[in-house]
Design a protein around this motif. Structure first.
Motif, PDB file in Angstrom:
ATOM      1  N   TRP A  79       0.654  -1.149  -0.089  1.00  0.00           N
ATOM      2  CA  TRP A  79       0.079   0.158   0.045  1.00  0.00           C
ATOM      3  C   TRP A  79       0.851   1.044   0.215  1.00  0.00           C
ATOM      4  CZ3 TRP A  79      -4.765   1.211  -1.395  1.00  0.00           C
ATOM      5  CH2 TRP A  79      -5.221   2.400  -0.944  1.00  0.00           C
ATOM      6  N   HIS A  80       1.908   1.303   0.573  1.00  0.00           N
ATOM      7  CA  HIS A  80       2.921   2.161   0.608  1.00  0.00           C
ATOM      8  C   HIS A  80       3.409   2.761  -0.466  1.00  0.00           C
ATOM      9  CE1 HIS A  80       6.166   4.852   1.970  1.00  0.00           C
ATOM     10  NE2 HIS A  80       7.116   4.350   1.162  1.00  0.00           N
ATOM     11  N   GLU A  81       3.549   1.652  -1.592  1.00  0.00           N
ATOM     12  CA  GLU A  81       3.751   1.916  -2.988  1.00  0.00           C
ATOM     13  C   GLU A  81       2.589   2.437  -3.670  1.00  0.00           C
ATOM     14  OE1 GLU A  81       5.218  -1.612  -4.343  1.00  0.00           O
ATOM     15  OE2 GLU A  81       7.372  -1.559  -3.240  1.00  0.00           O
ATOM     16  N   MET A  82       1.468   1.506  -3.532  1.00  0.00           N
ATOM     17  CA  MET A  82       0.233   2.095  -4.113  1.00  0.00           C
ATOM     18  C   MET A  82      -0.290   3.325  -4.027  1.00  0.00           C
ATOM     19  SD  MET A  82      -1.532  -1.613  -3.762  1.00  0.00           S
ATOM     20  CE  MET A  82      -3.249  -0.920  -4.395  1.00  0.00           C
ATOM     21  N   ARG A  83      -0.174   4.039  -2.913  1.00  0.00           N
ATOM     22  CA  ARG A  83      -0.923   5.078  -2.280  1.00  0.00           C
ATOM     23  C   ARG A  83      -0.551   6.464  -3.030  1.00  0.00           C
ATOM     24  NH1 ARG A  83      -3.978   8.353  -1.730  1.00  0.00           N
ATOM     25  NH2 ARG A  83      -4.697   9.266   0.217  1.00  0.00           N
ATOM     26  N   PRO A  84       0.429   6.908  -3.412  1.00  0.00           N
ATOM     27  CA  PRO A  84       0.838   7.940  -4.309  1.00  0.00           C
ATOM     28  C   PRO A  84      -0.059   8.038  -5.551  1.00  0.00           C
ATOM     29  CG  PRO A  84       2.866   7.321  -3.382  1.00  0.00           C
ATOM     30  CD  PRO A  84       1.930   6.101  -3.260  1.00  0.00           C
ATOM     31  N   LYS A  85      -0.701   6.805  -6.210  1.00  0.00           N
ATOM     32  CA  LYS A  85      -1.153   6.666  -7.607  1.00  0.00           C
ATOM     33  C   LYS A  85      -2.639   6.620  -7.466  1.00  0.00           C
ATOM     34  CE  LYS A  85       2.908   4.191  -9.318  1.00  0.00           C
ATOM     35  NZ  LYS A  85       3.307   2.795  -9.851  1.00  0.00           N
ATOM     36  N   ILE A  86      -3.275   6.500  -5.975  1.00  0.00           N
ATOM     37  CA  ILE A  86      -4.433   6.425  -6.011  1.00  0.00           C
ATOM     38  C   ILE A  86      -5.243   7.841  -6.121  1.00  0.00           C
ATOM     39  CG2 ILE A  86      -6.173   6.151  -3.971  1.00  0.00           C
ATOM     40  CD1 ILE A  86      -4.977   3.489  -4.992  1.00  0.00           C
ATOM     41  N   TRP A 232     -11.531   6.038  -3.195  1.00  0.00           N
ATOM     42  CA  TRP A 232     -10.442   6.068  -3.320  1.00  0.00           C
ATOM     43  C   TRP A 232     -10.110   5.013  -4.636  1.00  0.00           C
ATOM     44  CZ3 TRP A 232      -7.138   5.048   1.875  1.00  0.00           C
ATOM     45  CH2 TRP A 232      -6.764   6.530   2.341  1.00  0.00           C
ATOM     46  N   HIS A 233      -9.631   5.225  -5.565  1.00  0.00           N
ATOM     47  CA  HIS A 233      -9.651   4.302  -6.818  1.00  0.00           C
ATOM     48  C   HIS A 233      -8.460   4.261  -7.591  1.00  0.00           C
ATOM     49  CE1 HIS A 233     -11.177   2.132 -10.201  1.00  0.00           C
ATOM     50  NE2 HIS A 233     -12.295   1.868  -9.499  1.00  0.00           N
ATOM     51  N   GLN A 234      -7.948   3.050  -8.146  1.00  0.00           N
ATOM     52  CA  GLN A 234      -6.621   3.164  -8.859  1.00  0.00           C
ATOM     53  C   GLN A 234      -6.618   3.964 -10.264  1.00  0.00           C
ATOM     54  OE1 GLN A 234      -5.615  -0.978  -9.440  1.00  0.00           O
ATOM     55  NE2 GLN A 234      -5.942  -1.360  -6.996  1.00  0.00           N
ATOM     56  N   SER A 235      -7.552   4.114 -10.703  1.00  0.00           N
ATOM     57  CA  SER A 235      -7.859   4.890 -11.887  1.00  0.00           C
ATOM     58  C   SER A 235      -8.588   6.339 -11.580  1.00  0.00           C
ATOM     59  CB  SER A 235      -8.754   4.303 -13.003  1.00  0.00           C
ATOM     60  OG  SER A 235      -8.214   2.968 -13.320  1.00  0.00           O
TER      61      SER A 235
END
Length: 256
Positions: A79-86, A232-235
């Motif tokens: 999640w640490h890597e994902m969070r900036p792209k959310i 919150w969404h990845q796109s």
């Protein structure tokens, strides 16, 4: 990050550590959570928002059901890597204050749509008021009011227009309206208050439905929008909607 888990089933809830990003931690105290992680399909997300939006936490959906419009694909990345792209989606929530034949009050909320639908063989007859701007009448199977994001759901199936998510508007669409009482869809600013009054309600009973939750024998409904939730969404909304529209047209979706 501490998260609160809301799952479609006990089995999903118990397997949360195998579904969520690997470095999140679960808490059963929602006030301490940074976000609410929802595991299931769109129906699960709608129920979670209905139950938990009062806590003003962001929602993050993980798709483990049939429909996944609001949901993200499963990812076991950090999640640490994902969070900036959310991306953060700000979505309005409809609030309906209704009264049934016995004078009992009902309060419902919805992310997609609120609708009145006939209960029996008789058509529903509904008087419509949008503050002092619009006064009209609909006779048919029913009438629905949708958010911009919800316009891709029942509204679209009923012949209503697609709205760009993020627009501060509702769309009101009749359902199988009869003859001269067929009205076009109305696009209405979401600052307006909409009132529906059921005519001859003793003989022409209707259900009130809010994202699948149903209440029978409704006489009057007042609908407003006074709340938004964060999803919150990845796109981004733009990327997500472009893919959905291409899918509706039977076109191949563009890869990232």
């Amino acid at each position: 990050m501490l998260v609160y888990i809301y799952a479609a089933s006990r089995a999903l809830e118990e397997s949360w550590s195998e579904i969520c990003p690997r470095d999140v931690q679960r808490t059963d105290e929602i006030q301490k959570a940074e976000a609410i992680f929802v595991m299931g399909g769109d129906g699960t997300m709608l129920r979670a928002v209905r139950s938990l939006s009062v806590y003003a936490k962001p929602f993050y959906g993980i798709h483990r059901g049939r429909r996944g419009f609001f949901m993200n694909p499963l990812s076991r990345n950090s999640w640490h890597e994902m969070r900036p792209k959310i991306h953060q989606w700000k979505l309005p929530v409809l609030a309906a204050q209704a009264q049934d034949h016995q004078g009992i009050k009902h309060n419902l909320t919805a992310m997609n749509e609120i609708l009145l639908r006939r209960q029996g063989g008789q058509t529903a007859c509904i008087a419509v008021k949008v503050e002092t701007d619009i006064s009209t009448f609909v006779e048919g199977d029913g009438l629905l009011l949708s958010t911009a994001m919800g316009s891709f759901a029942y509204n679209l199936s009923s012949g209503g227009p697609l709205l760009w998510p993020g627009l501060s508007v509702f769309v009101m669409t009749s359902i199988c309206a009869y003859g001269w009482h067929r009205s076009p869809s109305f696009v209405i600013p979401d600052t307006k208050t909409i009132v529906w009054e059921v005519q001859s309600f003793q003989d022409r009973s209707v259900f009130l439905e809010a994202d699948g939750l149903s209440v029978p024998n409704i006489e009057r409904v007042t609908i407003t929008c006074t709340q938004t939730i964060t999803l919150w969404h990845q796109s981004s909304v733009e990327e997500h909607i472009a893919q959905k529209v291409q899918g509706l047209q039977g076109l191949p979706t563009a890869s990232k």
